[in-house]
Structure formats: C-alpha cells, structure tokens
Design an enzyme around this catalytic site. Structure first.
Site, PDB file in Angstrom:
ATOM      1  N   ASP A  97       0.872  -1.160   0.000  1.00  0.00           N
ATOM      2  CA  ASP A  97       0.000   0.000   0.000  1.00  0.00           C
ATOM      3  C   ASP A  97       0.926   1.232   0.000  1.00  0.00           C
ATOM      4  O   ASP A  97       2.123   1.108   0.294  1.00  0.00           O
ATOM      5  CB  ASP A  97      -0.856  -0.080   1.268  1.00  0.00           C
ATOM      6  CG  ASP A  97      -1.715   1.135   1.456  1.00  0.00           C
ATOM      7  OD1 ASP A  97      -2.429   1.496   0.514  1.00  0.00           O
ATOM      8  OD2 ASP A  97      -1.664   1.729   2.550  1.00  0.00           O
ATOM      9  N   ASP A 126      -0.021   5.119   0.974  1.00  0.00           N
ATOM     10  CA  ASP A 126      -0.215   6.029   2.107  1.00  0.00           C
ATOM     11  C   ASP A 126      -0.230   5.241   3.422  1.00  0.00           C
ATOM     12  O   ASP A 126      -1.036   4.330   3.586  1.00  0.00           O
ATOM     13  CB  ASP A 126      -1.545   6.782   1.922  1.00  0.00           C
ATOM     14  CG  ASP A 126      -1.856   7.686   3.098  1.00  0.00           C
ATOM     15  OD1 ASP A 126      -0.914   8.173   3.745  1.00  0.00           O
ATOM     16  OD2 ASP A 126      -3.058   7.910   3.365  1.00  0.00           O
TER      17      ASP A 126
HETATM   18  P1  B16 Z   1      -6.609   9.781  -4.247  1.00  0.00           P
HETATM   19  P2  B16 Z   1      -3.566   4.199   0.034  1.00  0.00           P
HETATM   20  C1  B16 Z   1      -5.399   6.156  -0.026  1.00  0.00           C
HETATM   21  O1  B16 Z   1      -4.078   5.724  -0.199  1.00  0.00           O
HETATM   22  C2  B16 Z   1      -5.485   7.159   1.116  1.00  0.00           C
HETATM   23  O2  B16 Z   1      -5.172   6.526   2.364  1.00  0.00           O
HETATM   24  C3  B16 Z   1      -6.882   7.708   1.206  1.00  0.00           C
HETATM   25  O3  B16 Z   1      -6.969   8.659   2.242  1.00  0.00           O
HETATM   26  C4  B16 Z   1      -7.246   8.346  -0.150  1.00  0.00           C
HETATM   27  O4  B16 Z   1      -8.571   8.849  -0.126  1.00  0.00           O
HETATM   28  C5  B16 Z   1      -7.101   7.298  -1.251  1.00  0.00           C
HETATM   29  O5  B16 Z   1      -5.780   6.800  -1.260  1.00  0.00           O
HETATM   30  C6  B16 Z   1      -7.426   7.849  -2.626  1.00  0.00           C
HETATM   31  O6  B16 Z   1      -6.479   8.809  -2.967  1.00  0.00           O
HETATM   32  O7  B16 Z   1      -7.619  10.827  -3.905  1.00  0.00           O
HETATM   33  O8  B16 Z   1      -5.201  10.311  -4.402  1.00  0.00           O
HETATM   34  O9  B16 Z   1      -7.036   8.927  -5.418  1.00  0.00           O
HETATM   35  O10 B16 Z   1      -3.451   4.033   1.517  1.00  0.00           O
HETATM   36  O11 B16 Z   1      -4.542   3.229  -0.597  1.00  0.00           O
HETATM   37  O12 B16 Z   1      -2.228   4.206  -0.646  1.00  0.00           O
HETATM   38 MG    MG Z   2      -2.802   3.137   3.308  1.00  0.00          MG
END
Ligand code: B16
Ligand code: MG
Length: 219
Positions: A8, A10
């Site tokens: 993953d 974030d």
């Molecule tokens: P985007 P991950 C996620 O990342 C985030 O934790 C989440 O807060 C966010 O809404 C989601 O990605 C979508 O991100 O708006 O940039 O498409 O933890 O799956 O890497």
């Molecule tokens: Mg994450």
C-alpha cells in the site's frame, strides 16, 4: 514460497494522510462543512469518492452526484498541488531500506494503492525503481475491502496470492488482502490492523529479517 511483496502507499511507504487531511479541510471550510482529524481517520485507505461520501454523511448534507464529483475534483486539485512538497526524504522510516533489501534479494514488488495519484507520489519520492508493477486507483474499479487491487498486482507480477505478502495500514486494506488469499502484514495499532497475519507498530520494525522470522516456513 513467498516470491513477491505488494505495498500500500499512504501509511506504508510514505505518509500522505496529512496532505489529504489539509486538502479535505480546505474544501470543507470552503463548503462550510465540519471536518476534523477524527473523521479524517475514517478515510484511511478509502477511495476519493467514498471519502467525500463519508464527509458528506458526517455533515448530514444532501448533495447530488454531479456536485459531489465536482467537490471531490476540487479537493484533488488542492491535494495534487501539495504533493510537490514531497521529496525522497519523505519515506516512512524503514520503508526505503526494506524496498532496497527486496531488490537485492530478487523479490518481485508491486504497489497496491487506492490512490489515483500514486504515480506522482512515487515520482516525488523517486521510488519507481523499487517497483515492478504499479497497481493503483486507476487499475481497478472496485476499491478495498475488495481484493481486486492486490489480485491485479499479483497477476501482473505473475504470482499467486499465496506467494505474496501485502503490507497495509488500513483496516479495509487488511480485509482486502485476506479476502484475496494473501498473507497480510498490518502496520499500525491492534484496533486497526490486528486482524493481519503479522502486525508491527511502524514500518521501522517491519524489516525483511523480521518478516522472514515471523513467516519462517514460507521462505
Ligand atoms: P486519491 P492508500 C489512499 O491511499 C489514502 O489513504 C486515502 O486517504 C485516499 O482517499 C485514497 O488513497 C485515494 O487517494 O484521492 O489520491 O485517489 O493508503 O490506498 O495508498
Ligand atoms: Mg494506506
């Protein structure tokens, strides 16, 4: 036999959660919605549209789909702009060392993120060299807790789920990994990722050495 790792983004490779928070807060202030860190915690690993729906519901607001998409786009523009401040110093402690060790030992590595902005984040970190496959919010339509993003990564790596270890910091991400038949490593507190096969408080402890000793019959 473990042959690959799927990460993953974030909360595992880097911490974009703070930038997501700032961007959602900025949008919420513009719209007059209430938004705080407690609500933000519910957005961990959750897709953009699911996130805005959580914030909308928290505010008991009625918004039609078209306007909701517009608001999500607005937040995204703020977020994407803020990604320019990410540098190669912004790996979570331990993450880059682990990626380097996986390269040295010849494991296959994929990204499995919900974010549609993962390419930009990886570019800012100069992390592309550590990944054989990029799976992100643009690769599949069903987001976590559906296993699709990890199944996509494994397939592109040419591996079966049981040959891969998934690193996740979100409850729904660990659910997704388990639903797909992957081994799951949870990063974070027990209340959030205690259902993973193995859990560490932070990435700093989740070294290849530790993984090999915890999953010792799989290597
Ligand atoms: P985007 P991950 C996620 O990342 C985030 O934790 C989440 O807060 C966010 O809404 C989601 O990605 C979508 O991100 O708006 O940039 O498409 O933890 O799956 O890497
Ligand atoms: Mg994450």
């Amino acid at each position: 036999m473990i042959k690959g790792f799927i990460f993953d983004l974030d909360g595992v490779i880097t911490d974009t959660a703070e930038l997501h928070f700032q961007a959602w807060k900025n949008l919420a202030d513009q719209v007059g919605w209430n938004f705080d860190r407690e609500v933000n915690e519910k957005l961990r690993g959750v897709s953009r549209m699911d996130s805005i729906n959580i914030i909308r519901a928290h505010n008991n607001a009625e918004v039609d789909q078209e306007e909701l998409i517009e608001l999500a786009n607005k937040k995204n523009a703020i977020y994407v702009e803020s990604l320019n401040q990410i540098t190669p110093d912004d790996y979570l402690e331990g993450a880059e060392g682990l990626l380097k060790n996986l390269r040295v030992e010849g494991f296959l590595v994929a990204l499995g993120s919900a974010s549609k902005n993962s390419t930009k984040v990886l570019q800012q970190l100069q992390a592309n060299k550590y990944f054989d496959v990029i799976g992100d919010g643009n690769s599949v339509s069903k987001s976590k807790p559906a296993p699709d993003i990890f199944l996509y990564g494994a397939e592109k790596l040419g591996l079966k789920p049981e040959q891969c270890i998934v690193y996740e910091d979100a409850e729904s991400g660990v659910d997704a990994a388990k639903a797909g038949g992957f081994y799951a490593v949870g990063i974070g507190p027990k209340e959030r990722v205690g259902h993973a096969d193995v859990r560490f408080d932070t990435m700093k402890e989740a070294t290849l050495f530790e993984i090999k000793s915890k999953f010792n019959d799989l290597f």
